[in-house]
Design a protein around this motif. Structure first.
Motif, PDB file in Angstrom:
ATOM      1  N   VAL A  64      25.606  48.369  34.264  1.00  0.00           N
ATOM      2  CA  VAL A  64      26.006  47.083  34.862  1.00  0.00           C
ATOM      3  C   VAL A  64      26.638  46.201  33.789  1.00  0.00           C
ATOM      4  CG1 VAL A  64      25.173  44.960  35.942  1.00  0.00           C
ATOM      5  CG2 VAL A  64      24.310  47.157  36.731  1.00  0.00           C
ATOM      6  N   ILE A  65      25.985  46.097  32.651  1.00  0.00           N
ATOM      7  CA  ILE A  65      26.467  45.211  31.575  1.00  0.00           C
ATOM      8  C   ILE A  65      27.773  45.721  30.980  1.00  0.00           C
ATOM      9  CG2 ILE A  65      25.969  44.400  29.228  1.00  0.00           C
ATOM     10  CD1 ILE A  65      23.012  44.243  30.060  1.00  0.00           C
ATOM     11  N   LEU A  66      27.883  47.019  30.750  1.00  0.00           N
ATOM     12  CA  LEU A  66      29.017  47.545  29.995  1.00  0.00           C
ATOM     13  C   LEU A  66      30.272  47.821  30.804  1.00  0.00           C
ATOM     14  CD1 LEU A  66      27.373  49.754  27.253  1.00  0.00           C
ATOM     15  CD2 LEU A  66      28.450  47.533  27.037  1.00  0.00           C
ATOM     16  N   HIS A  67      30.300  47.440  32.053  1.00  0.00           N
ATOM     17  CA  HIS A  67      31.547  47.557  32.802  1.00  0.00           C
ATOM     18  C   HIS A  67      32.534  46.544  32.194  1.00  0.00           C
ATOM     19  CE1 HIS A  67      34.488  47.052  35.960  1.00  0.00           C
ATOM     20  NE2 HIS A  67      34.091  48.222  36.431  1.00  0.00           N
ATOM     21  N   PRO A  68      33.782  46.933  31.957  1.00  0.00           N
ATOM     22  CA  PRO A  68      34.734  46.034  31.270  1.00  0.00           C
ATOM     23  C   PRO A  68      34.883  44.654  31.920  1.00  0.00           C
ATOM     24  CG  PRO A  68      35.686  48.219  31.525  1.00  0.00           C
ATOM     25  CD  PRO A  68      34.385  48.226  32.263  1.00  0.00           C
ATOM     26  N   VAL A  69      34.940  44.583  33.227  1.00  0.00           N
ATOM     27  CA  VAL A  69      35.085  43.277  33.894  1.00  0.00           C
ATOM     28  C   VAL A  69      33.793  42.480  33.756  1.00  0.00           C
ATOM     29  CG1 VAL A  69      35.416  42.124  36.129  1.00  0.00           C
ATOM     30  CG2 VAL A  69      36.852  44.083  35.501  1.00  0.00           C
ATOM     31  N   ARG A  70      32.662  43.136  33.913  1.00  0.00           N
ATOM     32  CA  ARG A  70      31.386  42.419  33.838  1.00  0.00           C
ATOM     33  C   ARG A  70      31.108  41.928  32.418  1.00  0.00           C
ATOM     34  NH1 ARG A  70      30.054  46.292  38.267  1.00  0.00           N
ATOM     35  NH2 ARG A  70      29.285  47.789  36.750  1.00  0.00           N
ATOM     36  N   GLN A 129      36.362  28.694  38.607  1.00  0.00           N
ATOM     37  CA  GLN A 129      36.568  28.453  37.176  1.00  0.00           C
ATOM     38  C   GLN A 129      36.661  29.778  36.419  1.00  0.00           C
ATOM     39  OE1 GLN A 129      33.090  25.932  36.952  1.00  0.00           O
ATOM     40  NE2 GLN A 129      34.339  24.118  36.513  1.00  0.00           N
ATOM     41  N   LEU A 130      35.846  30.747  36.823  1.00  0.00           N
ATOM     42  CA  LEU A 130      35.940  32.079  36.214  1.00  0.00           C
ATOM     43  C   LEU A 130      37.316  32.683  36.466  1.00  0.00           C
ATOM     44  CD1 LEU A 130      32.515  33.820  36.874  1.00  0.00           C
ATOM     45  CD2 LEU A 130      33.685  33.668  34.681  1.00  0.00           C
ATOM     46  N   LYS A 131      37.828  32.509  37.672  1.00  0.00           N
ATOM     47  CA  LYS A 131      39.151  33.034  38.024  1.00  0.00           C
ATOM     48  C   LYS A 131      40.223  32.440  37.112  1.00  0.00           C
ATOM     49  CE  LYS A 131      42.123  35.319  40.428  1.00  0.00           C
ATOM     50  NZ  LYS A 131      42.617  36.347  39.536  1.00  0.00           N
ATOM     51  N   GLU A 132      40.058  31.157  36.778  1.00  0.00           N
ATOM     52  CA  GLU A 132      41.015  30.509  35.871  1.00  0.00           C
ATOM     53  C   GLU A 132      40.895  31.066  34.450  1.00  0.00           C
ATOM     54  OE1 GLU A 132      40.386  26.280  36.270  1.00  0.00           O
ATOM     55  OE2 GLU A 132      40.725  26.379  38.445  1.00  0.00           O
ATOM     56  N   LEU A 133      39.664  31.381  34.040  1.00  0.00           N
ATOM     57  CA  LEU A 133      39.445  31.940  32.704  1.00  0.00           C
ATOM     58  C   LEU A 133      39.877  33.404  32.617  1.00  0.00           C
ATOM     59  CD1 LEU A 133      35.887  30.515  31.897  1.00  0.00           C
ATOM     60  CD2 LEU A 133      38.036  29.890  30.774  1.00  0.00           C
ATOM     61  N   LEU A 134      39.774  34.116  33.745  1.00  0.00           N
ATOM     62  CA  LEU A 134      40.074  35.546  33.788  1.00  0.00           C
ATOM     63  C   LEU A 134      41.133  35.822  34.865  1.00  0.00           C
ATOM     64  CD1 LEU A 134      36.315  36.652  33.746  1.00  0.00           C
ATOM     65  CD2 LEU A 134      37.829  36.427  31.764  1.00  0.00           C
ATOM     66  N   ASP A 137      43.624  37.717  35.237  1.00  0.00           N
ATOM     67  CA  ASP A 137      44.093  39.072  35.514  1.00  0.00           C
ATOM     68  C   ASP A 137      43.141  39.867  36.410  1.00  0.00           C
ATOM     69  OD1 ASP A 137      42.402  38.870  33.176  1.00  0.00           O
ATOM     70  OD2 ASP A 137      42.753  40.989  32.829  1.00  0.00           O
ATOM     71  N   ILE A 138      41.966  39.314  36.710  1.00  0.00           N
ATOM     72  CA  ILE A 138      41.010  40.009  37.575  1.00  0.00           C
ATOM     73  C   ILE A 138      41.234  39.544  39.007  1.00  0.00           C
ATOM     74  CG2 ILE A 138      38.565  40.387  38.088  1.00  0.00           C
ATOM     75  CD1 ILE A 138      37.998  39.778  35.117  1.00  0.00           C
ATOM     76  N   PRO A 139      41.531  40.464  39.923  1.00  0.00           N
ATOM     77  CA  PRO A 139      41.724  40.072  41.324  1.00  0.00           C
ATOM     78  C   PRO A 139      40.465  39.376  41.866  1.00  0.00           C
ATOM     79  CG  PRO A 139      42.408  42.345  40.970  1.00  0.00           C
ATOM     80  CD  PRO A 139      41.726  41.900  39.717  1.00  0.00           C
ATOM     81  N   GLN A 140      40.682  38.394  42.718  1.00  0.00           N
ATOM     82  CA  GLN A 140      39.583  37.585  43.235  1.00  0.00           C
ATOM     83  C   GLN A 140      38.499  38.429  43.908  1.00  0.00           C
ATOM     84  OE1 GLN A 140      40.845  34.150  45.373  1.00  0.00           O
ATOM     85  NE2 GLN A 140      38.790  33.565  45.973  1.00  0.00           N
ATOM     86  N   ALA A 141      38.894  39.393  44.724  1.00  0.00           N
ATOM     87  CA  ALA A 141      37.911  40.244  45.410  1.00  0.00           C
ATOM     88  C   ALA A 141      37.072  41.019  44.395  1.00  0.00           C
ATOM     89  CB  ALA A 141      38.601  41.195  46.370  1.00  0.00           C
ATOM     90  N   SER A 142      37.706  41.523  43.345  1.00  0.00           N
ATOM     91  CA  SER A 142      36.975  42.244  42.296  1.00  0.00           C
ATOM     92  C   SER A 142      36.018  41.316  41.569  1.00  0.00           C
ATOM     93  CB  SER A 142      37.938  42.852  41.281  1.00  0.00           C
ATOM     94  OG  SER A 142      38.698  43.867  41.865  1.00  0.00           O
TER      95      SER A 142
END
Length: 179
Positions: free
Chosen positions: A7-13, A29-34, A36-41
């Motif tokens: 769980v911890i070591l997944h690149p997005v997580r 706010q996380l979406k603004e910081l990240l 490149d990560i799609p919202q659903a993901s």
């Protein structure tokens, strides 16, 4: 169900956990910081981290007919892989974890280099390797001092004028004749 390490070591997580250090933030706010990560993901990974009790929801704010959740790290010690868990792993599992760790660092560096204007010198970017000859007492002192420096500066909250920087440490001892 995935174990805590997976769980911890997944690149997005990993990136979500890093973003939550010392702050409470919403998914938006996380979406603004990240970006490149799609919202659903992003929502799927947040859910997985909440289910694993690595992060938790500290507040729910009504917002235009929906509820916006505010996330925080539940217990900083749960966002780290503990020595008990590490000692149970095989050589192959350790190598797999190390590869995930290095892949995450490579991803961060690639994202940095993908900015149109980057300046390694002005931005303080560096990567280096050094070897030190230390006895056990000196090594313990080194770790204690390094931990104190980490604690002092990693407690800084985000604010104007501060730039988030990633510092990775890898310590690999050489085998000695005595071992």
């Amino acid at each position: 169900m995935e174990n805590t390490i997976d769980v911890i070591l997944h690149p997005v997580r990993i990136r979500i956990i890093q973003a939550l250090i010392n702050q409470q933030i919403t998914a938006q706010q996380l979406k603004e910081l990240l970006p490149d990560i799609p919202q659903a993901s992003l929502y799927r990974h947040l859910k997985k981290l909440v289910e694993a009790k690595i992060i938790h929801i500290v507040d729910e704010i009504p917002n235009r007919g929906t509820v916006e959740k505010v996330y925080s790290i539940n217990d900083p010690n749960k966002a780290v892989i503990g020595p008990e868990e590490l000692n149970k792993l095989s050589k192959e599992e350790h190598l797999g974890l190390f590869i995930k760790f290095m892949a995450n660092l490579m991803g961060e560096y690639e994202r940095y280099l993908s900015h149109e204007k980057f300046n390694l010198v002005n931005d303080g970017v560096s990567y280096r390797q050094t070897s030190m000859n230390l006895n056990e007492a000196e090594f313990a002192e080194f770790i204690k001092e390094m931990t104190a420096v980490y604690k002092k500066f990693s407690a800084n909250k985000p604010q104007t004028g501060r730039r988030r920087r990633t510092l990775a440490t890898i310590i690999i001892p050489n085998q000695t004749k005595e071992q």
